[in-house]
Every structure is written in structure tokens, then in C-alpha cells.
Enzyme design. Structure first.
Site, PDB file in Angstrom:
ATOM      1  CE  LYS A  22      -1.619   1.495   4.036  1.00  0.00           C
ATOM      2  NZ  LYS A  22      -1.198   2.853   4.388  1.00  0.00           N
ATOM      3  CG  ASN A  23       2.367   2.643   3.513  1.00  0.00           C
ATOM      4  OD1 ASN A  23       1.213   3.004   3.266  1.00  0.00           O
ATOM      5  ND2 ASN A  23       2.779   2.369   4.732  1.00  0.00           N
ATOM      6  NE  ARG A  93      -1.114  11.697   8.087  1.00  0.00           N
ATOM      7  CZ  ARG A  93      -1.382  12.896   8.636  1.00  0.00           C
ATOM      8  NH1 ARG A  93      -2.526  13.101   9.195  1.00  0.00           N
ATOM      9  NH2 ARG A  93      -0.492  13.839   8.620  1.00  0.00           N
ATOM     10  CB  CYS A 117      -4.668  10.317  12.113  1.00  0.00           C
ATOM     11  SG  CYS A 117      -3.183   9.347  12.353  1.00  0.00           S
ATOM     12  NE  ARG A 122       0.662  10.092  10.441  1.00  0.00           N
ATOM     13  CZ  ARG A 122       0.262   9.075   9.663  1.00  0.00           C
ATOM     14  NH1 ARG A 122      -0.891   8.504   9.909  1.00  0.00           N
ATOM     15  NH2 ARG A 122       0.987   8.668   8.650  1.00  0.00           N
ATOM     16  N   PRO A 123       1.885  16.490  11.603  1.00  0.00           N
ATOM     17  CG  PRO A 123       3.605  17.818  12.444  1.00  0.00           C
ATOM     18  CD  PRO A 123       2.815  16.552  12.726  1.00  0.00           C
ATOM     19  CB  ILE A 124       2.267  18.084   5.999  1.00  0.00           C
ATOM     20  CG1 ILE A 124       1.273  19.239   5.880  1.00  0.00           C
ATOM     21  CG2 ILE A 124       1.543  16.747   6.034  1.00  0.00           C
ATOM     22  CD1 ILE A 124       0.584  19.304   4.516  1.00  0.00           C
ATOM     23  CG  LEU A 126       9.416  18.243   8.816  1.00  0.00           C
ATOM     24  CD1 LEU A 126       9.955  16.897   9.286  1.00  0.00           C
ATOM     25  CD2 LEU A 126      10.359  19.376   9.193  1.00  0.00           C
ATOM     26  CG  ASP A 305       3.558   1.354   9.614  1.00  0.00           C
ATOM     27  OD1 ASP A 305       3.761   1.618   8.422  1.00  0.00           O
ATOM     28  OD2 ASP A 305       3.261   2.215  10.458  1.00  0.00           O
ATOM     29  CB  ILE A 327       7.790   6.584  14.546  1.00  0.00           C
ATOM     30  CG1 ILE A 327       9.023   5.696  14.341  1.00  0.00           C
ATOM     31  CG2 ILE A 327       7.461   7.367  13.270  1.00  0.00           C
ATOM     32  CD1 ILE A 327      10.290   6.450  13.942  1.00  0.00           C
ATOM     33  NE  ARG A 397      -7.316   4.333   5.656  1.00  0.00           N
ATOM     34  CZ  ARG A 397      -6.672   5.367   6.202  1.00  0.00           C
ATOM     35  NH1 ARG A 397      -6.971   5.748   7.434  1.00  0.00           N
ATOM     36  NH2 ARG A 397      -5.711   5.984   5.535  1.00  0.00           N
TER      37      ARG A 397
HETATM   38  C1  EPZ Z   1       4.451   6.866   6.442  1.00  0.00           C
HETATM   39  O1  EPZ Z   1       3.652   7.903   7.020  1.00  0.00           O
HETATM   40  C2  EPZ Z   1       3.525   5.646   6.318  1.00  0.00           C
HETATM   41  N1  EPZ Z   1       2.404   5.991   5.469  1.00  0.00           N
HETATM   42  C3  EPZ Z   1       3.034   5.248   7.707  1.00  0.00           C
HETATM   43  O2  EPZ Z   1       2.263   4.043   7.583  1.00  0.00           O
HETATM   44  C4  EPZ Z   1       4.223   4.944   8.584  1.00  0.00           C
HETATM   45  O3  EPZ Z   1       3.782   4.693   9.899  1.00  0.00           O
HETATM   46  C5  EPZ Z   1       5.182   6.163   8.612  1.00  0.00           C
HETATM   47  O4  EPZ Z   1       5.562   6.531   7.285  1.00  0.00           O
HETATM   48  C6  EPZ Z   1       6.457   5.865   9.388  1.00  0.00           C
HETATM   49  O5  EPZ Z   1       7.111   4.761   8.881  1.00  0.00           O
HETATM   50  C7  EPZ Z   1       2.573   5.994   4.117  1.00  0.00           C
HETATM   51  O6  EPZ Z   1       3.626   5.723   3.575  1.00  0.00           O
HETATM   52  C8  EPZ Z   1       1.376   6.327   3.291  1.00  0.00           C
HETATM   53  P1  EPZ Z   1       6.420  10.278   8.513  1.00  0.00           P
HETATM   54  P2  EPZ Z   1       4.188   9.423   7.037  1.00  0.00           P
HETATM   55  O7  EPZ Z   1       6.254  11.556   7.780  1.00  0.00           O
HETATM   56  O8  EPZ Z   1       5.033   9.670   5.857  1.00  0.00           O
HETATM   57  C9  EPZ Z   1       6.691  13.580  11.944  1.00  0.00           C
HETATM   58  C10 EPZ Z   1       0.445   2.587   7.885  1.00  0.00           C
HETATM   59  O9  EPZ Z   1       0.081   2.003   8.923  1.00  0.00           O
HETATM   60  N2  EPZ Z   1       6.545  14.575  10.859  1.00  0.00           N
HETATM   61  O10 EPZ Z   1       7.601   9.459   8.176  1.00  0.00           O
HETATM   62  O11 EPZ Z   1       3.000  10.283   7.261  1.00  0.00           O
HETATM   63  C11 EPZ Z   1       5.447  12.720  12.130  1.00  0.00           C
HETATM   64  O12 EPZ Z   1       4.482  13.341  12.916  1.00  0.00           O
HETATM   65  C12 EPZ Z   1       0.881   4.059   7.972  1.00  0.00           C
HETATM   66  O13 EPZ Z   1       0.482   2.062   6.772  1.00  0.00           O
HETATM   67  C13 EPZ Z   1       6.576  15.929  11.172  1.00  0.00           C
HETATM   68  O14 EPZ Z   1       6.725  16.314  12.329  1.00  0.00           O
HETATM   69  O15 EPZ Z   1       5.087   9.401   8.344  1.00  0.00           O
HETATM   70  C14 EPZ Z   1       6.024  11.445  12.759  1.00  0.00           C
HETATM   71  O16 EPZ Z   1       6.166  11.634  14.129  1.00  0.00           O
HETATM   72  C15 EPZ Z   1       0.596   4.662   9.300  1.00  0.00           C
HETATM   73  N3  EPZ Z   1       6.428  16.827  10.155  1.00  0.00           N
HETATM   74  C16 EPZ Z   1       7.390  11.334  12.083  1.00  0.00           C
HETATM   75  O17 EPZ Z   1       7.714  12.643  11.594  1.00  0.00           O
HETATM   76  C17 EPZ Z   1       6.269  16.444   8.835  1.00  0.00           C
HETATM   77  O18 EPZ Z   1       6.130  17.303   7.948  1.00  0.00           O
HETATM   78  C18 EPZ Z   1       7.451  10.330  10.933  1.00  0.00           C
HETATM   79  O19 EPZ Z   1       6.365  10.578  10.083  1.00  0.00           O
HETATM   80  C19 EPZ Z   1       6.245  15.066   8.550  1.00  0.00           C
HETATM   81  C20 EPZ Z   1       6.403  14.151   9.573  1.00  0.00           C
END
Ligand code: EPZ
Length: 417
Positions: A22-23, A93, A117, A122-124, A126, A305, A327, A397
Site C-alpha cells: 500500500k505504502n 492523509r 489522526c 502528524r503535521p506536514i 517539513l 507499523d 515515531i 484500508r
Molecule cells: C508513512 O507515514 C507511512 N504511510 C506510515 O504508515 C508509517 O507509519 C510512517 O511513514 C512511518 O514509517 C505511508 O507511507 C502512506 P512520517 P508518514 O512523515 O510519511 C513527523 C500505515 O500504517 N513529521 O515518516 O506520514 C510525524 O508526525 C501508515 O500504513 C513531522 O513532524 O510518516 C512522525 O512523528 C501509518 N512533520 C514522524 O515525523 C512532517 O512534515 C514520521 O512521520 C512530517 C512528519
């Protein structure tokens, strides 16, 4: 809402075919926005997040056709809209992954902010900082990110924190930027490497994917390509946990053991016998599970995960284990439901102490997120009596026909419509 009813106590035995990731499929589908040509993706998992992304892409003007063999043809000849609406983004998201491709292709993108969530804020921020570094003007108002740029310009972007979709979003945008982009402290997940492979097949110049430094030389345009999505390492890990917790014997087919190295190593530490071959994993469990601590980390560390599934497993291990979630700040929602089934778990901030082995009993439980729902099913497979898991829309999902795959391996599980 569908529920799953599981009667515990059956030892799982047999073969399970692992679906596409999926990812990996989600960013690959978004990448189709980068070209007028046909992007053909094979080995797509037929899960709801894929169907939501199909809906989103169609709203943006992309022609999407799925065939009966898990392949999809994506044609973004014309981008008719640059808006990813709240209604879609709030359900998934990962919709934010269209931001980079839309901005690079059309010079404009308007994407609803995903919001928090169940597992964390989970802000964006970055992602946004990265696009600003590439020269985009960003306005955030009315719950939307509005980004515009005549043409993005390559830059050096160093992520304060490793982010998977942040790396993917910026990598896609940089393929059509003028000049070179260097992503530092980038995510090294197999899904990032898979996306880079697709982009390079489309004519991009991406190097270093899989390391913490990724370099992208921008090109004027990209063309169509055909790409097979990698197997889902988290689905495979979930079935390893199902085999281990039921003292089972499972062969996982069409998977890639190298993507699961840290999970396999941890499972071996708990006493599970695991053999591997290039595209399969053979698990044999003798029932003497030993407790072992784990810390979730970015790839190649132990995947967050897999944390919920591992917690369920540790309820059946002899001794105490400490599970540290590094994480996401709120990813122990499954613990209280496991405790309702009789597990002995103490949460202290980002640490959970699981005391085992405990005798679990069937109960009505509620899933709070995708991986939490998987952990409740694992617990139900060994619980006395039956369990009813509610809100399995979370599960749908990201898991393709999980109850059919489990039933084929002997589980007593049925979906209550
Ligand atoms: C990806 O989410 C995966 N989703 C998640 O899988 C997975 O848990 C996660 O990576 C970590 O491995 C997809 O690929 C679609 P991150 P993502 O940005 O990219 C913080 C599942 O179960 N952060 O690597 O959203 C964030 O809050 C899902 O399949 C910021 O602070 O995760 C977290 O604490 C759940 N600012 C950390 O970084 C940002 O702009 C890692 O998040 C982005 C992230």
C-alpha cells in the site's frame, strides 16, 4: 459498519500470498500526475486506500483503469483540477502526496491539510518547508495549503526529522524542477526506493534512494512507464505475527524478506524459527515464545507499523518486554483493548511494559487505526471463546481480504456485514 468475528485457538498452517505494498502504491499512483504518458502499475493491493486515491486522481482529471489482474493504467493527459478536497484528504492523509506532482506539473496545488489522526498529530510542516526551499509560494488558510510556483528550482533540503511521505513528495516535485535538488536526512524505506525506480523509468534522474542523501537532477518532462509495485512488508510482518502467536507453520509467498530483516531478527530473538528464500518466508513456531524488548525506528530499524502486532505477540511470551514507540506520540491505542481481553500492559509515555504469558479471553473490541486492528485480530486468534472486532473499516484500508487469507490458513474468522 462491518465487524469481524474470530473464534480463537486454531494453529495457523499453510501458504499466504502477500499483496503489493500500500505504502508504495500510493506515491506511485500520485506520480502519474507528472506526465501526459501512460503509467502502468502492476501488483496493486486492492485495498480501500487505493480506491480512495483512484477517486482523488479521477477528480484531478486522471484517467484510471484497473484490470482484473491488480494492474492499473493511469493517464494524466490533462490536469483538470489542482485541488485535493477535504472530504478525501480527511479519509486518507496520504492524499497529501499529490501536492508535489501537481505543483511540479502545473505550477499550482491546493491540498486540504490532513489534520491529526489516532496515532499522532502528524503535521506536514517539513513537506511545506521543502516546497518553499524549491521556490514555491505557500499560503495556508481555510484548512488548505495553497502552493504555487512558475517553475520549481532545485535546492538543498535537509529534513529536521526523517519523513517518508515528505521525502517522496519532494522527490517527485524535484524531478521537474530546474537544476539539482539534494535531499538530506531523507527516508530510506523500501517504498522510497521503489518510487525512485518508477520515476527513473519515467525519465527522471534520481540517485541515492535508499540512503539518507538523495540527489535529483531536474528534467523538462517525464514520459510513461510500466512498474511492478514491491510486496507489502507490513502485511508480511503481520502474517509472521499470526503464525508465531498461534504456534503455527506458515509459508509467505511473493514477499521480500530483505525488507523485513529487523522484524525477522526480532522474531527469531523471541524463539520463532524463520527461514527465508528470495521471495518467501517460512515460519515455524513451537509455542515457547520468549519476551524481548523492541524500539521502533525509521528503516532499516523495527517498523512502527509492526509495533501493535508485536505487542499482541508479547502478551503470549514468557517474561516482561518493553516496547518503545519512537515515531508516533500516540500509538498505543490498541493496548487498552488488549487489556480488555486480559493482557497485562502498563503504559508509561512512549514505553509499554507487557507481562506475559497471559491467558486472553474473547471480547467485543474496537479498532482505532489500521495496525491496531491487526493486533486485535492477532489477539483474538489465541483468545478463549470468540471476539468481535468493530470498525474494521480501518483494516480494509490497508489489508487485502485478510479474513480470507487467514481462513485459508485455518483461522475461524468471519465478516459480519
Ligand atoms: C508513512 O507515514 C507511512 N504511510 C506510515 O504508515 C508509517 O507509519 C510512517 O511513514 C512511518 O514509517 C505511508 O507511507 C502512506 P512520517 P508518514 O512523515 O510519511 C513527523 C500505515 O500504517 N513529521 O515518516 O506520514 C510525524 O508526525 C501508515 O500504513 C513531522 O513532524 O510518516 C512522525 O512523528 C501509518 N512533520 C514522524 O515525523 C512532517 O512534515 C514520521 O512521520 C512530517 C512528519
Amino acid at each position: 459498519m462491518d465487524k469481524l468475528k474470530i473464534v480463537g485457538g486454531t494453529k495457523l498452517k499453510g501458504q499466504v500470498r502477500i499483496s503489493g505494498a500500500k505504502n508504495s502504491a500510493l506515491p506511485a499512483m500520485a506520480a502519474s500526475l507528472l506526465t501526459v504518458g501512460d503509467v502502468i502499475l502492476e501488483n496493486l493491493p486492492m485495498v480501500n486506500d487505493i480506491f480512495t486515491t483512484r477517486r482523488l486522481l479521477r477528480e484531478l482529471g486522471v484517467g484510471v483503469e484497473f484490470d482484473s489482474n491488480r494492474s492499473g493504467r493511469f493517464r494524466a493527459e490533462k490536469v483538470l483540477s489542482v485541488e485535493a478536497p477535504y472530504d478525501l484528504v480527511k479519509t486518507m492523509r496520504a492524499s497529501v502526496l499529490v501536492l508535489g506532482p501537481l505543483l511540479a506539473r502545473t505550477g499550482h496545488a491546493r491540498v486540504s491539510l490532513p489534520g491529526g489522526c489516532a496515532i499522532g498529530a502528524r503535521p506536514i510542516n517539513l513537506h511545506i518547508k521543502g516546497f518553499e526551499k524549491l521556490g514555491a509560494q505557500i499560503r495556508t488558510e481555510h484548512g488548505y495549503v495553497d502552493a504555487s510556483a512558475e517553475r520549481l528550482t532545485g535546492a538543498e533540503i535537509s529534513f529536521e526529522k526523517i519523513t517518508v511521505t515528505g521525502t517522496e513528495n519532494l522527490m517527485m516535485a524535484a524531478t521537474l524542477a530546474s537544476g539539482r535538488t539534494v535531499l538530506k536526512n531523507a527516508a530510506c524505506e523500501p517504498e522510497v526506493i521503489d518510487l525512485a525506480e518508477l520515476l527513473n523509468k519515467m525519465g527522471a534522474k534520481v540517485s541515492g534512494a535508499g540512503t539518507s542523501t538523495i540527489t535529483i537532477e531536474g528534467v523538462p518532462e517525464l514520459h510513461g512507464a510500466t512498474h511492478r509495485v514491491i510486496p507489502d512488508r507490513i502485511e508480511a510482518g503481520t502474517f509472521l505475527a499470526a503464525g508465531a502467536i498461534t504456534n503455527g507453520e506458515l509459508d509467505l509467498l511473493d514477499c521480500n524478506p530483505t525488507h523485513l530483516a529487523s522484524v525477522i531478527e526480532k522474531f527469531r530473538e523471541t524463539g520463532v524459527n524463520i527461514e527465508t528464500a528470495p521471495d518467501r518466508i517460512m515460519l515455524r513456531s513451537n509455542g515457547n515464545l520468549r519476551a524481548a524488548d523492541v524500539v521502533t525506528k525509521e528503516y532499516p530499524g523495527f517498523a512502527t507499523d509492526m509495533q501493535a502486532q508485536y505487542m499482541a505477540l508479547m502478551t503470549q511470551a514468557t517474561g516482561s518486554s518493553v516496547i518503545t514507540e519512537n515515531i508516533f506520540e500516540n500509538r498505543f491505542m490498541h493496548a487498552s483493548e488488549l487489556m480488555r481481553m486480559g493482557a497485562n500492559i502498563q503504559i508509561n509515555g512512549s514505553h509499554a511494559v507487557v507481562k506475559g504469558k497471559t491467558c486472553l479471553t474473547g471480547a467485543n473490541v474496537i479498532a482505532s487505526d489500521l495496525r491496531a486492528s491487526a493486533s486485535l485480530i492477532l489477539a483474538a486468534l489465541v483468545a478463549k471463546g470468540f471476539t468481535v472486532v468493530d470498525r474494521v473499516y480501518h483494516l480494509d484500508r490497508g489489508y487485502e481480504k485478510i479474513e480470507e487469507k487467514l481462513r485459508a490458513a485455518g483461522a475461524q474468522i468471519e465478516r459480519l456485514k
